[in-house]
Design an enzyme around this catalytic site. Structure first.
Site, short mmCIF file in Angstrom:
data_model
loop_
_atom_site.label_atom_id
_atom_site.label_comp_id
_atom_site.label_asym_id
_atom_site.label_seq_id
_atom_site.Cartn_x
_atom_site.Cartn_y
_atom_site.Cartn_z
N HIS A 51 0.85 -1.34 -0.17
CA HIS A 51 0.08 0.03 -0.08
C HIS A 51 0.91 1.28 0.10
O HIS A 51 1.90 1.28 0.54
CB HIS A 51 -1.32 -0.17 1.11
CG HIS A 51 -0.20 -0.33 2.53
ND1 HIS A 51 0.03 -1.52 3.15
CD2 HIS A 51 0.09 0.58 3.49
CE1 HIS A 51 0.75 -1.33 4.01
NE2 HIS A 51 0.66 -0.18 4.65
N HIS A 64 0.92 5.25 1.12
CA HIS A 64 -0.02 6.23 2.01
C HIS A 64 0.44 7.51 1.15
O HIS A 64 1.30 7.86 0.76
CB HIS A 64 0.91 6.19 3.34
CG HIS A 64 0.97 5.01 4.22
ND1 HIS A 64 0.22 5.20 5.47
CD2 HIS A 64 1.59 3.91 4.15
CE1 HIS A 64 0.47 3.74 5.97
NE2 HIS A 64 1.38 3.14 5.18
P1 AMP Z 1 1.69 0.26 7.45
O1 AMP Z 1 2.06 0.65 8.74
O2 AMP Z 1 2.50 0.83 6.53
O3 AMP Z 1 1.53 -1.05 7.12
O4 AMP Z 1 0.29 0.73 7.28
C1 AMP Z 1 -0.85 0.22 7.44
C2 AMP Z 1 -1.98 1.45 7.45
O5 AMP Z 1 -3.29 0.67 7.50
C3 AMP Z 1 -1.90 1.82 8.80
O6 AMP Z 1 -1.80 3.53 8.64
C4 AMP Z 1 -3.39 1.57 9.50
O7 AMP Z 1 -3.98 2.83 10.27
C5 AMP Z 1 -4.21 1.28 8.31
N1 AMP Z 1 -5.37 0.38 8.39
C6 AMP Z 1 -5.37 -0.87 9.28
N2 AMP Z 1 -6.57 -1.35 9.18
C7 AMP Z 1 -7.37 -0.28 8.27
C8 AMP Z 1 -8.55 -0.39 8.06
N3 AMP Z 1 -9.51 -1.43 8.28
N4 AMP Z 1 -9.20 0.41 7.11
C9 AMP Z 1 -8.25 1.48 6.73
N5 AMP Z 1 -6.85 1.39 7.01
C10 AMP Z 1 -6.45 0.55 7.81
#
Ligand code: AMP
Ligand code: ZN
Length: 114
Positions: free
Chosen positions: A101, A103
């Site tokens: 993903h 950001h």
């Molecule tokens: P990372 O730490 O780069 O793997 O980012 C994962 C991101 O996914 C974090 O910023 C979380 O807040 C976000 N996240 C986790 N669960 C969900 C969800 N159900 N819907 C939207 N974002 C999420």
């Protein structure tokens, strides 16, 4: 679809998300725990676990993710003030969801990376 992958479940609408963009290849949605006034994620619909798992065939897909994020930034008036695109990989990179993903962060002065 990979079993027990949170973001695959969002792609398949098994878990709700605040979707801001969708096409045949990618989806954009709001981060559930925003770290900035605008914090959205752009993901490939296809499951890719980490950046380490990219293949040469994924190059245009990753370009499409970056382009999509830049368009979302423009729609939200972030182009001139600026914004940040981040991809985390594995533990030291701070990755917590193992589906690639991107950001999109903006809407405030971001601090230096570190
Ligand atoms: P990372 O730490 O780069 O793997 O980012 C994962 C991101 O996914 C974090 O910023 C979380 O807040 C976000 N996240 C986790 N669960 C969900 C969800 N159900 N819907 C939207 N974002 C999420
Ligand atoms: Zn997945």
């Amino acid at each position: 679809m990979t079993d027990n992958c949170l973001f695959c479940k969002i792609v398949n609408k098994q878990i709700p998300a605040q979707i801001v963009y969708e096409d045949e290849l990618v989806m954009g949605f709001k981060d559930i725990s925003p770290q900035a006034p605008i914090h959205q994620l752009v993901i490939p619909k296809q499951h890719i676990t980490t950046l380490n798992d990219l293949t040469a065939e994924d190059r245009s897909l990753l370009g499409h993710m970056v382009f999509t994020a830049s368009q979302l930034a423009a729609e939200q008036a972030l182009s001139a003030p600026g914004y940040r695109l981040v991809m985390n990989c594995n533990q030291d990179g701070g990755q917590t969801v193992f589906h690639v993903h991107l950001h999109l962060l903006g809407g405030r002065q971001l601090t230096h990376l570190g």
